[in-house]
Design a protein around this motif. Structure first.
Motif, PDB file in Angstrom:
ATOM      1  N   ARG A 216       1.158  -1.482  -0.092  1.00  0.00           N
ATOM      2  CA  ARG A 216       0.423  -0.044   0.426  1.00  0.00           C
ATOM      3  C   ARG A 216       1.154   1.546   0.511  1.00  0.00           C
ATOM      4  O   ARG A 216       1.768   1.593   0.669  1.00  0.00           O
ATOM      5  N   ARG A 217       0.141   2.238  -0.731  1.00  0.00           N
ATOM      6  CA  ARG A 217       1.357   3.558  -0.370  1.00  0.00           C
ATOM      7  C   ARG A 217       0.246   5.002  -0.280  1.00  0.00           C
ATOM      8  O   ARG A 217      -1.788   4.140  -1.043  1.00  0.00           O
ATOM      9  N   VAL A 218       0.393   5.787  -0.242  1.00  0.00           N
ATOM     10  CA  VAL A 218      -0.072   7.593   0.143  1.00  0.00           C
ATOM     11  C   VAL A 218      -0.318   8.007  -0.231  1.00  0.00           C
ATOM     12  O   VAL A 218       1.668   7.996  -0.464  1.00  0.00           O
TER      13      VAL A 218
ATOM     14  N   GLU B 287       7.818  10.955  -6.278  1.00  0.00           N
ATOM     15  CA  GLU B 287       8.469  11.094  -4.753  1.00  0.00           C
ATOM     16  C   GLU B 287       7.212  11.689  -4.621  1.00  0.00           C
ATOM     17  O   GLU B 287       7.442  12.086  -2.897  1.00  0.00           O
ATOM     18  N   LEU B 288       6.106  11.760  -4.129  1.00  0.00           N
ATOM     19  CA  LEU B 288       5.057  11.855  -3.306  1.00  0.00           C
ATOM     20  C   LEU B 288       4.641  10.811  -3.255  1.00  0.00           C
ATOM     21  O   LEU B 288       3.135  10.857  -1.994  1.00  0.00           O
ATOM     22  N   ILE B 289       4.320   9.960  -3.822  1.00  0.00           N
ATOM     23  CA  ILE B 289       3.554   8.305  -3.007  1.00  0.00           C
ATOM     24  C   ILE B 289       4.778   7.585  -2.421  1.00  0.00           C
ATOM     25  O   ILE B 289       5.780   6.999  -2.183  1.00  0.00           O
ATOM     26  N   VAL B 290       4.660   7.703  -0.948  1.00  0.00           N
ATOM     27  CA  VAL B 290       5.064   7.249  -0.141  1.00  0.00           C
ATOM     28  C   VAL B 290       4.358   5.766   0.321  1.00  0.00           C
ATOM     29  O   VAL B 290       3.027   5.674   0.289  1.00  0.00           O
ATOM     30  N   GLN B 291       4.902   5.205   1.592  1.00  0.00           N
ATOM     31  CA  GLN B 291       4.362   4.126   2.680  1.00  0.00           C
ATOM     32  C   GLN B 291       4.604   4.443   3.734  1.00  0.00           C
ATOM     33  O   GLN B 291       5.055   5.356   4.365  1.00  0.00           O
ATOM     34  N   ARG B 292       3.004   4.012   4.188  1.00  0.00           N
ATOM     35  CA  ARG B 292       3.287   4.805   5.922  1.00  0.00           C
ATOM     36  C   ARG B 292       4.141   3.830   6.541  1.00  0.00           C
ATOM     37  O   ARG B 292       3.855   2.553   6.287  1.00  0.00           O
ATOM     38  N   SER B 293       4.335   4.423   7.879  1.00  0.00           N
ATOM     39  CA  SER B 293       4.810   3.626   8.844  1.00  0.00           C
ATOM     40  C   SER B 293       4.344   2.259   8.904  1.00  0.00           C
ATOM     41  O   SER B 293       5.106   0.834   9.613  1.00  0.00           O
ATOM     42  N   ASP B 294       3.194   2.523   9.361  1.00  0.00           N
ATOM     43  CA  ASP B 294       2.346   0.792   9.919  1.00  0.00           C
ATOM     44  C   ASP B 294       2.467   0.301   8.688  1.00  0.00           C
ATOM     45  O   ASP B 294       1.329  -1.053   9.060  1.00  0.00           O
ATOM     46  N   ASP B 295       2.650   0.752   7.313  1.00  0.00           N
ATOM     47  CA  ASP B 295       2.523  -0.577   6.429  1.00  0.00           C
ATOM     48  C   ASP B 295       3.777  -1.430   6.603  1.00  0.00           C
ATOM     49  O   ASP B 295       3.654  -1.818   5.160  1.00  0.00           O
ATOM     50  N   GLU B 296       4.632  -0.899   6.407  1.00  0.00           N
ATOM     51  CA  GLU B 296       6.258  -1.437   6.866  1.00  0.00           C
ATOM     52  C   GLU B 296       6.135  -2.902   7.229  1.00  0.00           C
ATOM     53  O   GLU B 296       5.659  -2.696   8.168  1.00  0.00           O
ATOM     54  N   PRO B 297       6.270  -3.832   6.686  1.00  0.00           N
ATOM     55  CA  PRO B 297       6.159  -5.198   6.969  1.00  0.00           C
ATOM     56  C   PRO B 297       6.402  -5.292   8.608  1.00  0.00           C
ATOM     57  O   PRO B 297       5.720  -6.500   9.433  1.00  0.00           O
ATOM     58  N   ASP B 298       7.880  -5.359   9.691  1.00  0.00           N
ATOM     59  CA  ASP B 298       7.700  -5.915  11.099  1.00  0.00           C
ATOM     60  C   ASP B 298       6.402  -4.745  11.650  1.00  0.00           C
ATOM     61  O   ASP B 298       6.541  -5.735  12.229  1.00  0.00           O
ATOM     62  N   THR B 299       5.956  -3.641  11.192  1.00  0.00           N
ATOM     63  CA  THR B 299       4.992  -2.799  12.149  1.00  0.00           C
ATOM     64  C   THR B 299       3.342  -3.938  11.633  1.00  0.00           C
ATOM     65  O   THR B 299       2.588  -3.967  12.310  1.00  0.00           O
ATOM     66  N   VAL B 300       3.680  -4.293  10.484  1.00  0.00           N
ATOM     67  CA  VAL B 300       2.528  -5.267   9.981  1.00  0.00           C
ATOM     68  C   VAL B 300       2.148  -6.673  10.740  1.00  0.00           C
ATOM     69  O   VAL B 300       1.059  -6.897  11.239  1.00  0.00           O
TER      70      VAL B 300
END
Length: 211
Positions: free
Chosen positions: A126-128, A150-163
């Motif tokens: 997912r990206r935002v 450059e405006l399309i980013v990954q939210r911190s809560d979608d990073e694998p370890d956080t998931v």
């Protein structure tokens, strides 16, 4: 028809609820959406909820309950799919009592089942949009070509370890709902893997058998 759809983060609850709304005339009741709408419209409940949100506190269960019950009442206690509520056994008991008071018990509770690593893969894709907040998915709904990458980013809560941590919290707090509804004979597990339309077809098969 009155039903709940639940499952871990990334299982596709919201997507399937929207399909049920589009194709079967059920109203999707998402407590997150209901909460935001109430705050935007500055209803009495919305103002109470906003006071907690502005302080960075969780909205109390009793207030979420009131919002969910109002949303169900607004639909005439029928033709709805609950997405994201209940989350705990206590909320499930409240919901059961509320619906029984109005003689409108649930027809079925659908549990979407997806292996953990598939959930991690889905959510980590997912990206935002950093400025607009619009959400995309690199596999199913990629950002348009004219959007600055450059405006399309990954939210911190979608990073694998956080998931993985989010999934563990789900297993501890929300998964026990399955036992509650299984004991009541209302639980049906649905394979949530594969394409969106594949999962929807499995859900419609369950609902067709109930009608």
């Amino acid at each position: 028809m009155r039903l709940i759809i639940f499952g871990p983060p990334g299982a596709g609850k919201g997507t399937q609820a929207r399909l049920l709304e589009d194709h079967r005339g059920l109203t999707q009741i998402s407590t997150g959406d209901v909460l935001r709408d109430a705050m935007d419209q500055e209803t009495t409940l919305g103002k109470k909820a906003k006071s907690y949100v502005e302080e960075g506190e969780l909205v109390p269960d009793e207030l979420v309950r009131a919002l969910a019950e109002q949303a169900i009442a607004d639909e005439g206690y029928d033709d709805f799919v609950l997405d994201g509520y209940p989350r705990t056994d206590q909320q499930a008991e409240w919901l059961t009592e509320f619906l029984e008071e109005h003689q409108t018990p649930l027809h079925v509770v659908l549990r979407l089942q997806v292996p953990n690593e598939e959930l991690v893969r889905r959510l980590s894709r997912r990206r935002v949009h950093a400025e607009t907040g619009e959400t995309y998915h690199l596999d199913h709904d990629p950002p348009p070509d004219d959007v600055d990458p450059e405006l399309i980013v990954q939210r911190s809560d979608d990073e694998p370890d956080t998931v993985r941590n989010r999934l563990e919290v789900y297993r501890e707090e929300t998964a026990p709902l399955a036992s509650y509804y299984e004991d009541r004979g209302q639980l049906v597990s649905v394979d949530g893997t594969g394409g969106i339309e594949d999962v929807y077809e499995r859900i419609t098969q369950v609902l067709d058998e109930l009608e």
